[in-house]
Each structure stands twice: as C-alpha cells, then as structure tokens.
Design a protein around this motif. Sequence first.
Motif, short mmCIF file in Angstrom:
data_model
loop_
_atom_site.label_atom_id
_atom_site.label_comp_id
_atom_site.label_asym_id
_atom_site.label_seq_id
_atom_site.Cartn_x
_atom_site.Cartn_y
_atom_site.Cartn_z
N ASP A 75 0.81 -1.22 0.00
CA ASP A 75 0.00 0.00 0.00
C ASP A 75 0.85 1.27 0.00
O ASP A 75 0.32 2.38 0.09
CB ASP A 75 -0.97 0.01 1.18
N GLY A 76 2.20 1.15 -0.12
CA GLY A 76 3.06 2.32 -0.28
C GLY A 76 3.71 2.84 0.99
O GLY A 76 4.45 3.82 0.95
N ARG A 77 3.45 2.22 2.14
CA ARG A 77 4.07 2.67 3.39
C ARG A 77 5.52 2.20 3.44
O ARG A 77 5.84 1.10 3.01
CB ARG A 77 3.29 2.15 4.58
N GLU A 78 6.37 3.04 3.98
CA GLU A 78 7.79 2.72 4.07
C GLU A 78 8.22 2.55 5.52
O GLU A 78 7.78 3.27 6.40
CB GLU A 78 8.63 3.82 3.41
N ARG A 79 9.11 1.57 5.72
CA ARG A 79 9.69 1.33 7.05
C ARG A 79 11.19 1.14 6.88
O ARG A 79 11.65 0.71 5.83
CB ARG A 79 9.10 0.07 7.69
N GLN A 80 11.91 1.44 7.94
CA GLN A 80 13.36 1.26 7.91
C GLN A 80 13.80 0.62 9.22
O GLN A 80 13.41 1.05 10.30
CB GLN A 80 14.05 2.60 7.72
N HIS A 81 14.63 -0.42 9.10
CA HIS A 81 15.18 -1.12 10.26
C HIS A 81 16.70 -1.01 10.18
O HIS A 81 17.27 -1.11 9.10
CB HIS A 81 14.80 -2.60 10.26
N VAL A 82 17.33 -0.84 11.33
CA VAL A 82 18.79 -0.74 11.37
C VAL A 82 19.31 -1.74 12.38
O VAL A 82 18.82 -1.84 13.51
CB VAL A 82 19.24 0.69 11.77
N ARG A 83 20.30 -2.55 11.96
CA ARG A 83 20.97 -3.48 12.86
C ARG A 83 22.42 -3.03 12.95
O ARG A 83 23.15 -3.02 11.96
CB ARG A 83 20.92 -4.91 12.37
N ILE A 84 22.86 -2.63 14.14
CA ILE A 84 24.20 -2.09 14.34
C ILE A 84 25.07 -3.18 14.96
O ILE A 84 24.69 -3.83 15.93
CB ILE A 84 24.17 -0.85 15.26
N ASN A 85 26.24 -3.37 14.37
CA ASN A 85 27.21 -4.33 14.86
C ASN A 85 28.04 -3.66 15.97
O ASN A 85 28.71 -2.67 15.72
CB ASN A 85 28.15 -4.72 13.74
N LEU A 86 28.00 -4.19 17.15
CA LEU A 86 28.81 -3.65 18.24
C LEU A 86 30.08 -4.50 18.36
O LEU A 86 30.03 -5.71 18.33
CB LEU A 86 28.05 -3.67 19.56
N PRO A 87 31.23 -3.85 18.49
CA PRO A 87 32.51 -4.61 18.55
C PRO A 87 32.64 -5.40 19.82
O PRO A 87 32.06 -5.24 20.79
CB PRO A 87 33.58 -3.55 18.46
#
Length: 83
Positions: free
Chosen positions: A71-83
Amino acid sequence: MPHNPATDGSFGAWMRGGAPLGQGRTLDVITDEQTWVTRDQVTEERHEDGSRTQQVRGQLGHVITRETTPDGRERQHVRINLP
C-alpha cells in the motif's frame, strides 16, 4: 622509487619484484580505491504482493533494511554491529 625501464626491465617484472608470473607483488595489493569487499553491499528484492525490500550492509557490518509495503508505506530497520 619510480619504475625506470633502463634498470628495472619491464614494468610487469618490476611490479612482481622479479618473481615469475602469478607470484610476488600484484596490482591488487597496491590499490588506491575501495575494492568490492569494502564497498557497501546492496541487495534489492521485489515480492509478488508488490512490496519491495532493500538491504545495505556497510563496511563495518551494519545492516540497514528499507521496506515498502504493497500500500506504499515505508519502514526502515537498522541493525548495528557492536565490537
């Protein structure tokens, strides 16, 4: 030290340090730009229901996922690598 054809012979032999072909120093060792391994890796997918997914893996292993629903909705997910 720059290449001197009079004393060093051919440029290829000079680059290999006198080693035979396939051995010694090669061009990929002395590069000034990013190689394909160090560039951000982008993966894009289109699904049958009309949704799209884009994943970007950065040089440090962080993953950013952008999703667009049918339906055109946008989402963003972020996975951060921690040392």
